[in-house]
Design a protein around this motif. Sequence first.
Motif, PDB file in Angstrom:
ATOM      1  N   LYS A 144       0.846  -1.366   0.032  1.00 44.50           N
ATOM      2  CA  LYS A 144       0.081  -0.124  -0.019  1.00 44.50           C
ATOM      3  C   LYS A 144       0.906   1.376   0.008  1.00 44.50           C
ATOM      4  O   LYS A 144       0.641   2.131  -0.921  1.00 44.50           O
ATOM      5  CB  LYS A 144      -0.812  -0.011   1.273  1.00 44.50           C
TER       6      LYS A 144
ATOM      7  N   LYS B  63       0.535   3.064  -3.616  1.00 47.47           N
ATOM      8  CA  LYS B  63      -0.522   4.215  -3.726  1.00 47.47           C
ATOM      9  C   LYS B  63      -0.019   5.397  -4.382  1.00 47.47           C
ATOM     10  O   LYS B  63      -0.709   6.089  -5.133  1.00 47.47           O
ATOM     11  CB  LYS B  63      -1.291   4.335  -2.213  1.00 47.47           C
TER      12      LYS B  63
ATOM     13  N   GLU C 194      -2.058   3.340  -7.844  1.00 45.95           N
ATOM     14  CA  GLU C 194      -2.760   1.971  -7.656  1.00 45.95           C
ATOM     15  C   GLU C 194      -3.906   2.210  -6.500  1.00 45.95           C
ATOM     16  O   GLU C 194      -3.524   2.844  -5.579  1.00 45.95           O
ATOM     17  CB  GLU C 194      -1.853   1.064  -7.131  1.00 45.95           C
TER      18      GLU C 194
ATOM     19  N   PHE D 224      -6.537  -0.160  -3.899  1.00 46.01           N
ATOM     20  CA  PHE D 224      -6.645  -1.316  -3.236  1.00 46.01           C
ATOM     21  C   PHE D 224      -8.054  -1.376  -2.823  1.00 46.01           C
ATOM     22  O   PHE D 224      -8.710  -0.441  -2.127  1.00 46.01           O
ATOM     23  CB  PHE D 224      -5.929  -1.233  -1.986  1.00 46.01           C
TER      24      PHE D 224
ATOM     25  N   THR E 168      -9.467  -5.131   0.878  1.00 47.93           N
ATOM     26  CA  THR E 168      -8.267  -5.537   1.578  1.00 47.93           C
ATOM     27  C   THR E 168      -8.801  -5.924   3.114  1.00 47.93           C
ATOM     28  O   THR E 168      -8.947  -5.007   3.835  1.00 47.93           O
ATOM     29  CB  THR E 168      -7.049  -4.816   1.637  1.00 47.93           C
TER      30      THR E 168
END
Length: 73
Positions: free
Chosen positions: A55, A59, A63, A65, A68
Amino acid sequence: MREAIIKEIVRILDDKKGENIEVFELKGSDYLVDYVVIATALADKHAAALLDALKSELKPLGETFYATEESDE
């Protein structure tokens, strides 16, 4: 572009001592994703640390997530 992110994911996992790292290419299949990366963690805390590393490093690269789930156990 996606291949570069996959290489970065593998690098991060390897740097943080993830084991048995495998990349599965699913392009052209009926799955919702093009790739799946699986790694073995040494313990629950190690798995959480791997997720945190992914992460924190991915990030900033844009990107996102989804779903999770982190165990409180």
